[in-house]
Structures are given as C-alpha cells and as structure tokens.
Design an enzyme around this catalytic site. Structure first.
Site, PDB file in Angstrom:
ATOM      1  N   ILE A 182     -84.351 -14.020 -36.007  1.00  0.00           N
ATOM      2  CA  ILE A 182     -84.210 -15.887 -35.229  1.00  0.00           C
ATOM      3  C   ILE A 182     -83.791 -15.035 -33.489  1.00  0.00           C
ATOM      4  O   ILE A 182     -83.930 -15.921 -32.114  1.00  0.00           O
ATOM      5  CB  ILE A 182     -82.642 -16.064 -35.059  1.00  0.00           C
ATOM      6  CG1 ILE A 182     -82.702 -17.304 -34.937  1.00  0.00           C
ATOM      7  CG2 ILE A 182     -81.671 -15.077 -35.083  1.00  0.00           C
ATOM      8  CD1 ILE A 182     -81.949 -18.139 -35.106  1.00  0.00           C
ATOM      9  N   GLY A 183     -84.096 -13.500 -32.852  1.00  0.00           N
ATOM     10  CA  GLY A 183     -84.299 -13.273 -31.881  1.00  0.00           C
ATOM     11  C   GLY A 183     -84.240 -11.831 -31.492  1.00  0.00           C
ATOM     12  O   GLY A 183     -83.699 -11.045 -30.795  1.00  0.00           O
TER      13      GLY A 183
END
Length: 470
Positions: free
Chosen positions: A172-173
């Site tokens: 997600i990052g």
C-alpha cells in the site's frame, strides 16, 4: 539440492510433475535451508513443518493436481493461515492462532501450493523497514548491515536467499517494491481491487485505502509473478500487443537526485528500450502531487483507525510510549510505529483538504488512466540501493517531511491503484541490487509481464544470495 533453491516455482512445478524431484524431498530441502539462513536473516517468524509435510503427502497421493502442486510457498506474516499467528509484529496479537485462511491462501492451496513459512514485517506493517519488538529486525541477505525494506521485508529477504520457491506480499506504500528492489527479486503489485484482501491484517479503514492496496508475488522470475497473479486474482490477464505500446521514461532531472548506479542503469534501460519502442520523456499527469494525495488518504482520520488495532486508547499514550523508547525505558511498541502514528495524527488533512481530495480524486484518476492506456511508465523504485538499517526510516519519517521528497517513485502506483512490476536490472558498486518498476493500469498487466520478461533476460534479473550455503 542447490538447484532446487534457485529454481522458480513455474519450473519446479513442471519438474515435480515429471518426477524429477519428490515433493517431500523438495519440502525438506527448503525447510533445512531456512534453518541454515534464518539465524543470519531473521526473515522467517513461523514455519508449518508438520502441517506442510502432511499436505505434501496428500498432494502426492492425489497425483500432483494444480498449477502449484507440491511447491513450497512463503507468506508475509500479515496473511491469515489457519493455525498460525498473524500479529503484525504486535505482542498482544501473538498468542492467538488464526482459525481460517485468507482468501489468497485458499486460492493458492486450491492450486496445490504448500504454505511452508510466514515472514517478518514491521509493527502493524506501518513502515518501509522491517523491525518490531516481537520478532526483531530482518537483515538483507546481500549485506546484513543493510535494510531488507518493508513491509514485506522478511519475504523479500527470504526469496532472495532461496528460502521458498515463491512468496506473497502486499503493497500500500511500496511494501512489495521496496523489498524487491533492496533484495534483488521480482515483485508484482496488483492493481485496484484485482485481488481480494479478506484475511489480511491490518484491516484498512477507507475504500480509497483499499483501492491503493495491491497483493502479489515476490518471486524468482516474471513468469512466477504472472502465474501467482492469475491464481490469486482468479483469472488470466487479458492478452496485450506490446508492439502497440508507448513507454514513458521520464528524465531523472525531474526528480530528487538519484545515486550514480541508479542513474547509470536507468540510462541503460532507456537506451535498450528506445531501439524497439516510442519513448516519452515527460512526467505523467498528477505525478508531482501523488505523494501528498497518498499521504492524506493514509492519514485521513489521523491515527484513529490504526490505534484501534493497538492497545493504545488515545494519542497521548502513543507519545508517552514513543518517549519511553527514546529514553531507554520499556515501550509497548517499536518507536518506528509510535513515531509514524504521531505523524499520522498531526499531519492529517484538514476537513476541507479531505473534502477537496474526495471531489478531485475521481477526475485525476480518469486522467491518469487515459494517459496510461497502451502505455507503460518506467521508474526507479528508490533513489539508492539498500541503505544501512535505520537510514531509510530517517529519510521517510523525518520531521522535515522528507517523505514527500523520497517516496515520489512509489506513491503514484498506490494513489491511483495501478499495477507495478519490479525487475532487478543491475548492481551498485557495493554489489547491492538495483531494480526498476514498470507501471500501468489494471487490465494491461500482461504488457508489464511481456516487457518485464525482456528486461530480466537482457539485464540482471533474479540471482540467489548464496552467502549462507556452506
């Protein structure tokens, strides 16, 4: 047996079905290798030896059915696997084994995969370096003094050292791409809502966060990344004609200065690709503000949704725990987590900023998708190879907000739910892997796999770290 450790899952599955290797023999080879390398790496936090051996015998009795029949697979600890712990590196979650499998795990098992091990993450998967107070720090197999990345850092280190045939992470990052880059493995982040996140911890609080999440392989080949994606997404990727694609390879002067080896390898990629493809050197739309958008989506409610998954009741307790960690007292959680939670609380968007983002996001996403139709974006993953332990954290979580400077290559794919394939291209002067990512919209991932295959064949690709074989 070393041949098995270097073999990708696609090849291993084929050799198992031909009878070249026995399923139990392969499983024992990987298990014993984990016992040898893990004291150096601290990548594996739990093995399923007894259950895995039982499953291997059942798979043999059933005639090796499935695309991954008998193939040992490792998983990021954050995925539920029946009978194993999913703690997110938080001690208060470490005593209760999960009663069921994540949907991704069910799909892998349906194809005959044997889940052999679960691998380390940072606390609450909330950092790009893998360290927590429950399991400790994971080391990079190419240099133990360097970070393995995160949050799938244990997975990246294990696959790099040949500890499983293929591994699964979530991003997600940058949580797949950082470990793929730093450890020198293939990494694939799926696009928006392509792979179900049922049974993944921690649970995301907002639909835009779910849009940013991608689940995929950390692997030894592009072929494996594609196979795993088709299995866990539940369908094959639509076939694409790569000759009809334009490549965007932006000039590096647009970005934060990158180190010499990264710049040289990026130029080599450009020189190679321009022989066969039209090249666009400009920035894609909304690239420059994507990190700010990503950060606000991650912190939309401050630390509230993340606090609910810890033992903290309010942000004051977080500050006190962080202070204890910095003064030599006994904190509940790693200071990486508590500092990140404080940043989420105090740098969250204002109500007006959040409202404007919600109005703007759909329009900007459409513009990004229009730009990337029949187009692949080529980017570095980070401005340097693996840093010494702690340096990456200090760059991304500095009080000077340098996250907006250093995370720019990562956030574009997350912010707009894009697919990204990471390929090791070469090595630095310190013999550390350097990888680059190919990015496009969902539905065009077949083009990424085709281009990625060309790059892994022409350049470095996967090489197993063999330092711990003797």
């Amino acid at each position: 047996m070393k041949e098995i450790l270097t073999m990708d899952a696609t090849t291993l599955s084929r050799e198992l079905k031909k009878g070249t290797w026995d399923v139990e023999e392969v499983l024992r080879t990987y298990y014993h290798h984990i016992q040898k390398i893990n004291p150096h790496l601290n990548a594996v936090v739990e093995t399923r030896w007894d259950d895995a051996l039982k499953e291997a015998r059942e798979i043999k009795d059933q005639g090796l059915k499935g695309r991954l029949a008998g193939v040992p697979v490792s998983l990021k600890e954050s995925f539920f696997v029946e009978g194993t712990v999913t703690s997110g590196g938080l001690p208060h979650h470490a005593s209760a084994p999960r009663p069921c499998d994540a949907e991704v795990v069910r799909r892998l098992k349906k194809e005959g995969a044997i889940i052999l091990a679960k691998t380390n993450t940072p606390s609450l998967c909330f950092c790009q370096e893998t360290d927590n107070l429950l399991y400790g720090r994971t080391n990079n197999p190419w240099n133990l003094s360097r970070t393995s990345g995160g949050s799938s850092g244990g997975e990246g280190a294990l696959i790099a050292a040949g500890g499983a045939a293929v591994g699964i992470g979530a991003d997600i990052g940058g949580s797949i791409r950082f470990p793929a880059h730093f450890n020198g493995v293939i990494g694939f982040k799926s696009g928006m809502n392509q792979v179900p996140d049922e049974g993944l911890f921690p649970k995301l609080a907002h639909p835009l966060q779910q849009n940013m999440l991608g689940i995929g392989a950390l692997s030894k080949s592009v072929a494996d990344a594609q196979l795993i994606h088709e299995i866990i997404a539940g369908k094959p990727s639509p076939v694409q004609n790569l000759s009809e694609y334009t490549l965007s390879v932006p000039d590096l002067w647009f970005f934060t200065p990158v180190n010499t080896s990264t710049r040289q390898l990026y130029n080599q990629i450009h020189s190679f690709l321009k022989q066969d493809f039209p090249i666009d050197r400009t920035l894609p739309p909304h690239f420059s503000d994507s990190t700010q958008t990503w950060f606000w989506i991650m912190t939309f409610d401050g630390a509230r949704s993340f606090l609910q998954q810890t033992e903290f009741d309010h942000i004051g307790q977080v500050f006190w725990d962080w202070l204890k960690s910095k003064t030599g007292l006994n904190p509940r959680y790693h200071h990486y987590l508590t500092w990140a939670l404080l940043a989420a609380e105090f740098l969250k968007p204002s109500p007006r900023e959040w409202k404007d983002l919600l109005i703007r996001w759909k329009k900007t996403k459409m513009e990004v998708y229009d730009f990337l139709k029949q187009r692949i974006l080529v980017l570095p993953v980070y401005h340097s190879p693996a840093l010494k332990h702690g340096e990456l954290y200090r760059q991304l979580f500095s009080i000077r907000k340098t996250i907006f400077k250093y995370l720019q290559f990562i956030t574009y794919a997350n912010t707009y739910g894009l697919c990204s394939l990471t390929i090791p291209i070469g090595e630095s002067e310190e013999h550390l892997p350097v990888a680059f990512q190919l990015v496009t919209i969902p539905g065009q991932e077949d083009a990424l796999f085709r281009l990625g295959t060309e790059l892994e064949t022409r350049f470095r690709g996967y090489r197993r770290a063999t330092h711990y074989d003797s």
